[in-house]
Design a protein around this motif. Structure first.
Motif, PDB file in Angstrom:
ATOM      1  N   TRP A 248      36.651  -2.526 -64.338  1.00  0.00           N
ATOM      2  CA  TRP A 248      37.085  -1.696 -63.202  1.00  0.00           C
ATOM      3  C   TRP A 248      36.966  -2.467 -61.895  1.00  0.00           C
ATOM      4  N   ILE A 249      35.817  -3.152 -61.711  1.00  0.00           N
ATOM      5  CA  ILE A 249      35.589  -3.898 -60.474  1.00  0.00           C
ATOM      6  C   ILE A 249      36.590  -5.051 -60.341  1.00  0.00           C
ATOM      7  N   GLU A 256      32.583 -10.562 -57.868  1.00  0.00           N
ATOM      8  CA  GLU A 256      31.120 -10.574 -58.061  1.00  0.00           C
ATOM      9  C   GLU A 256      30.670  -9.402 -58.919  1.00  0.00           C
ATOM     10  N   ALA A 257      31.436  -9.096 -59.956  1.00  0.00           N
ATOM     11  CA  ALA A 257      31.081  -7.956 -60.814  1.00  0.00           C
ATOM     12  C   ALA A 257      29.718  -8.144 -61.471  1.00  0.00           C
ATOM     13  N   TRP A 258      29.337  -9.397 -61.765  1.00  0.00           N
ATOM     14  CA  TRP A 258      28.053  -9.662 -62.432  1.00  0.00           C
ATOM     15  C   TRP A 258      26.858  -9.259 -61.569  1.00  0.00           C
ATOM     16  N   LEU A 290      29.415  -0.715 -53.101  1.00  0.00           N
ATOM     17  CA  LEU A 290      28.880  -0.936 -54.459  1.00  0.00           C
ATOM     18  C   LEU A 290      27.805  -2.013 -54.454  1.00  0.00           C
ATOM     19  N   GLN A 291      27.990  -3.071 -53.639  1.00  0.00           N
ATOM     20  CA  GLN A 291      26.955  -4.101 -53.551  1.00  0.00           C
ATOM     21  C   GLN A 291      25.650  -3.529 -53.006  1.00  0.00           C
TER      22      GLN A 291
END
Length: 489
Positions: A248-249, A256-258, A290-291
């Motif tokens: 999704w991200i 930077e999904a991780w 989100l971050q």
């Protein structure tokens, strides 16, 4: 005739008999002995002189001679089970093999710490010696009793030091895990606080409206509420959620999904929970929100880890105080079940592959007892059970754990404590001997054979009984303590 005396130890010019007779007067067990008897000893003894540093006998060599130390100092030290001072013979002492003694071999290496001047008598002379000096028998028996008391004291001290070492090792192992976890969590909190601090300015730069800020806050609240049910699911579900959130991200242009997906998945967030953000935020704002949310979750997770770790440390310290009865009177109201639990906690590091079963009667009353001494009993019995379980061959059933079962119940007017294990049996011919002092089934150097003897003495001190039953892969030590302890003191 075997002897430890070498030709080099015999002086070329023997000392005059009157000089030896005068020196014998200073031998403590012989004080008050008539001059004629001392003269007999001077005439029939073999005079030896041992230079400082020279070895007289080795550990395990036959003990066949009595020695009267006229001058100097002789040390005996144990070598095989690690260097340990066992005995010091000084001027004026009667030592070596004594008449009536069952001593077969020397328990340590004997060497001269100072120049030694002594008289020795081979055991073949004992009958003649006792016939010539009738009062010597009583003096020898008195010396034997003193020797038994001293050796027992030394061995018991060694057993206590060994138990203290094991306790310190177990405690260090148990404290290491929570303290390391707390240290890692504190480091993680610092990292995420810096990240949150940096992200704060990015949030300000977004210039979100009051409605958008309220919408983000409401979204976070709803996500936390909905995700509680998902937290209890297994790691497979967490991994699936993490993959879906990552997709999704990345679909929305973030790289930077991780940094975000693992925390959201661990919380229980589903990918579908992120869809509402698209309705009131642009992609850049979604990325920043989100971050920040993920950093906050990590900081909360680390804070919980610190709380859990410090709580574990507090529990360990409480267990130590319960186990040792620090700052408390020696005789007090003792909760036997609590003592068993504290002992199990002290030995927790040795129970990784053991299934521990506690069966405590909730109605067991407290008793007046020496709490720390009773805990020594539980330590000895549980350690013996763990030693037995360590000998189980797991290659037959690789996945099967050993079982340690601890029972505490009321039986008539007694408290019954049972320590069960399913390790190897104790041979029937040894079951009556394992409570004897200095008897051990362990390998040389692994035990002094005083553990169960100490346990027996403590239980008897409390007017109780200790017994063992072992058969068919089930060994049980039973301790019975009377509920009414008032007459024990």
């Amino acid at each position: 005739m075997h002897t430890n005396v070498r030709a080099s130890m015999i002086p070329e010019t023997p000392s005059p008999i009157p000089v030896i007779v005068a020196a014998l007067e200073k031998i403590t067990p012989l004080q008050g002995l008539p001059a004629a008897d001392r003269e007999w000893l001077a005439q029939h003894g073999k005079e030896i002189r041992i230079p400082a540093g020279e070895v007289l006998f080795e550990e395990g060599s036959p003990a066949e001679e009595l020695m009267l130390i006229l001058k100097g100092e002789l040390h005996v030290r144990r070598i095989r089970s690690g260097p340990m001072a066992l005995f010091i013979g000084r001027s004026g002492q009667m030592t070596g093999l004594l008449p009536f003694s069952r001593m077969k071999e020397y328990g340590g290496q004997g060497f001269a710490a100072q120049d030694v001047w002594a008289l020795v008598y081979h055991k073949s002379m004992f009958p003649e010696m006792l016939e010539a000096i009738p009062t010597l028998g009583q003096r020898v028996v008195s010396t034997l009793l003193d020797r038994v008391r001293e050796v027992t004291r030394i061995e018991q001290q060694g057993e206590k030091l060994s138990a203290l070492g094991k306790l310190a090792g177990n405690l260090a192992h148990e404290l290491n895990n929570p303290s390391s976890a707390a240290q890692r969590a504190a480091s993680g909190i610092l990292t995420d606080l810096r990240s949150i601090s940096d992200g704060r300015y990015r949030l300000v730069a977004l210039c979100l409206s009051a409605e958008q800020v309220a919408a983000v806050q409401e979204w976070e609240r709803q996500v936390r509420d909905r995700s509680r049910e998902n937290r209890e699911q297994g790691q497979i579900s967490v991994a699936k959620r993490e993959d879906a959130i990552t997709r999704w991200i990345e679909h929305h242009g973030f790289h930077e999904a991780w940094q975000i997906a693992p925390e959201l998945a661990e919380l229980g967030v589903e990918a579908a929970d992120l869809d509402p953000l698209v309705g009131f935020l642009n992609e850049e704002a979604i990325h920043v929100v989100l971050q920040q949310f993920a950093s906050t979750l990590r900081a909360e997770h680390y804070a919980e880890a610190v709380l859990n770790s410090t709580s574990r440390i507090f529990d360990l310290i409480s267990a130590i105080k319960t186990y040792s009865y620090m700052d408390r009177a020696p005789i007090l109201e003792v909760d036997v079940a609590a003592g068993l639990d504290a002992t199990l906690q002290m030995l927790q590091s040795r129970m990784e592959n053991i299934n521990v079963i506690r069966e405590y009667d909730p109605d067991v009353p407290t008793i007046n007892a020496y709490g720390s001494e009773l805990n020594q009993v539980w330590t000895i019995l549980i350690e013996n059970a763990l030693d037995a379980l360590s000998k189980v061959d797991h290659s037959v059933n690789p996945g099967q754990k050993g079982c340690l079962r601890v029972v505490c119940a009321v039986e008539a007017d007694m408290i019954l404590v049972e320590i069960w294990n399913d390790g190897p049996d104790i041979p029937a011919e040894l079951q009556d001997r394992i409570f004897e002092p200095f008897f051990t089934t362990k390998a040389p150097g692994s035990g002094l054979g005083l553990g169960l003897d100490n346990a027996t003495r403590i239980v008897r001190k409390h007017r109780g009984y200790i017994s063992v039953k072992s058969q068919s892969g089930a060994t049980c030590f039973r301790v019975r303590l009377p509920l009414n302890q008032l007459q024990a003191y």
